[in-house]
Design a protein around this motif. Structure first.
Motif, mmCIF file in Angstrom:
data_model
loop_
_atom_site.group_PDB
_atom_site.id
_atom_site.type_symbol
_atom_site.label_atom_id
_atom_site.label_comp_id
_atom_site.label_asym_id
_atom_site.label_seq_id
_atom_site.Cartn_x
_atom_site.Cartn_y
_atom_site.Cartn_z
ATOM 1 N N LEU A 1 -7.721 4.560 2.121
ATOM 2 C CA LEU A 1 -8.766 4.766 1.122
ATOM 3 C C LEU A 1 -8.560 6.142 0.512
ATOM 4 O O LEU A 1 -8.422 7.135 1.229
ATOM 5 N N TRP A 2 -8.566 6.209 -0.822
ATOM 6 C CA TRP A 2 -8.388 7.485 -1.506
ATOM 7 C C TRP A 2 -9.746 8.057 -1.878
ATOM 8 O O TRP A 2 -10.628 7.339 -2.353
ATOM 9 N N GLN A 3 -9.909 9.370 -1.644
ATOM 10 C CA GLN A 3 -11.198 10.020 -1.836
ATOM 11 C C GLN A 3 -11.046 11.312 -2.633
ATOM 12 O O GLN A 3 -10.015 11.981 -2.553
ATOM 13 N N GLU B 1 -11.667 5.357 -3.867
ATOM 14 C CA GLU B 1 -10.805 4.449 -4.618
ATOM 15 C C GLU B 1 -9.903 3.669 -3.670
ATOM 16 O O GLU B 1 -9.337 4.230 -2.727
ATOM 17 N N LEU B 2 -9.748 2.380 -3.962
ATOM 18 C CA LEU B 2 -8.776 1.577 -3.232
ATOM 19 C C LEU B 2 -7.377 1.927 -3.718
ATOM 20 O O LEU B 2 -7.206 2.410 -4.842
ATOM 21 N N PRO B 3 -6.364 1.690 -2.900
ATOM 22 C CA PRO B 3 -5.001 1.801 -3.425
ATOM 23 C C PRO B 3 -4.806 0.780 -4.542
ATOM 24 O O PRO B 3 -5.499 -0.243 -4.596
ATOM 25 N N ILE B 4 -3.894 1.059 -5.446
ATOM 26 C CA ILE B 4 -3.566 0.092 -6.489
ATOM 27 C C ILE B 4 -3.013 -1.169 -5.825
ATOM 28 O O ILE B 4 -2.123 -1.100 -4.970
ATOM 29 N N PHE C 1 0.817 -1.220 0.000
ATOM 30 C CA PHE C 1 0.000 0.000 0.000
ATOM 31 C C PHE C 1 0.853 1.273 0.000
ATOM 32 O O PHE C 1 0.475 2.287 0.580
ATOM 33 N N ASP C 2 2.004 1.223 -0.661
ATOM 34 C CA ASP C 2 2.916 2.367 -0.692
ATOM 35 C C ASP C 2 2.600 3.224 -1.918
ATOM 36 O O ASP C 2 2.876 2.827 -3.051
ATOM 37 N N GLU C 3 2.020 4.388 -1.675
ATOM 38 C CA GLU C 3 1.612 5.270 -2.768
ATOM 39 C C GLU C 3 2.782 5.636 -3.675
ATOM 40 O O GLU C 3 2.618 5.774 -4.897
ATOM 41 N N SER C 4 3.973 5.771 -3.118
ATOM 42 C CA SER C 4 5.119 6.227 -3.905
ATOM 43 C C SER C 4 5.542 5.212 -4.964
ATOM 44 O O SER C 4 6.263 5.558 -5.902
ATOM 45 N N ARG C 5 5.100 3.959 -4.828
ATOM 46 C CA ARG C 5 5.479 2.926 -5.799
ATOM 47 C C ARG C 5 4.347 2.553 -6.751
ATOM 48 O O ARG C 5 4.513 1.656 -7.585
ATOM 49 N N GLU C 6 3.195 3.212 -6.643
ATOM 50 C CA GLU C 6 2.036 2.783 -7.420
ATOM 51 C C GLU C 6 2.284 2.824 -8.926
ATOM 52 O O GLU C 6 1.821 1.954 -9.660
ATOM 53 N N GLU C 7 3.009 3.838 -9.399
ATOM 54 C CA GLU C 7 3.236 3.946 -10.840
ATOM 55 C C GLU C 7 4.106 2.817 -11.374
ATOM 56 O O GLU C 7 4.108 2.551 -12.580
#
Length: 232
Positions: A206-208, A181-184, A122-128
């Motif tokens: 959770l992203w909103q 939105e769920l995390p990727i 669940f690390d946003e910095s690695r989603e891409e």
């Protein structure tokens, strides 16, 4: 997007929270894309009978699809029930989870995409950099203009001035859309999100997107219905 952290939870709690997100009366639509690898691996779940048949066709298409690509035909537009079935399979301990993880690891290894399970999920910095994306799920909420003064009285009354908020939403360019939105979720999140004690290895976010008063009201209802308590 606004991130709302619900903390470190058990796999069962996370699935219950996600299931409740899709059931509340403020949902207008949803768009969930689930990769064939994830559905195939979790395909023994009863809710995935149709999805598993589709996944077998997609993966076994005699070379028509490059399994190491981002071909959109490798993704199924899934229902809430199918998303929850996939997550329940991977995030609940037991023989079914172990078997599903073994199948998924084999598929990911075949396209040289095994994740480093020592990393935190669940690390946003690695989603891409997530490949392949296995679950990309989100819900669009009713616009303020479509709230009913009887059916959605609670949300409307939560605003200091609902009419002003509705006018601002209707007048916005580009139009404002309210989203959950769920995390990727990639291989790491399905294989390594839950530790041996059944708890998530990192906080779930959770992203909103949308008016904060509206988002806060709806999310509090979801948390209450899913019996999850968070610190304010």
């Amino acid at each position: 997007m606004i991130g709302f952290e619900i903390g470190t939870r058990s796999g069962e709690e996370l699935v219950r929270f996600i299931r409740t997100l899709g059931q509340h009366r403020y949902v207008a639509s949803r768009l969930h894309l689930v990769h064939a690898f994830a559905i195939e691996a979790a395909g023994e779940h009863p809710a995935l009978a149709d999805g598993a048949a589709w996944a077998r066709r997609a993966i076994g298409s005699a070379g028509a699809l490059d399994l190491a690509s981002k071909d959109e035909r490798l993704f199924r537009r899934a229902s809430d029930a199918e998303v929850c079935a996939v997550l329940e399979t991977f995030w609940t301990s037991g023989d079914a989870a172990d078997a599903a993880k073994a199948r998924l690891r084999e598929r990911l290894a075949s396209v040289d995409a095994l994740p480093d399970e020592a990393l935190l999920p669940f690390d946003e910095s690695r989603e891409e950099d997530v490949f392949p994306v296995l679950v990309d799920a989100g819900w669009e909420l009713l616009s303020l203009a479509h709230l009913d003064f009887e059916r959605h009285k609670g949300a409307i009354q939560s605003f200091d001035d609902f009419e002003v908020a509705r006018f601002e939403e209707e007048s916005a360019i580009p139009p404002l859309v309210t989203l959950h939105e769920l995390p990727i979720l990639g291989g790491l999140e399905l294989l390594g999100a839950i530790d041996e004690t059944g708890q998530s290895r990192a906080p779930f976010v959770l992203w909103q997107q949308g008016h904060e008063t509206y988002l806060d009201y709806v999310l509090r209802g979801v948390l209450r219905a899913s019996k999850i308590t968070v610190d304010d």
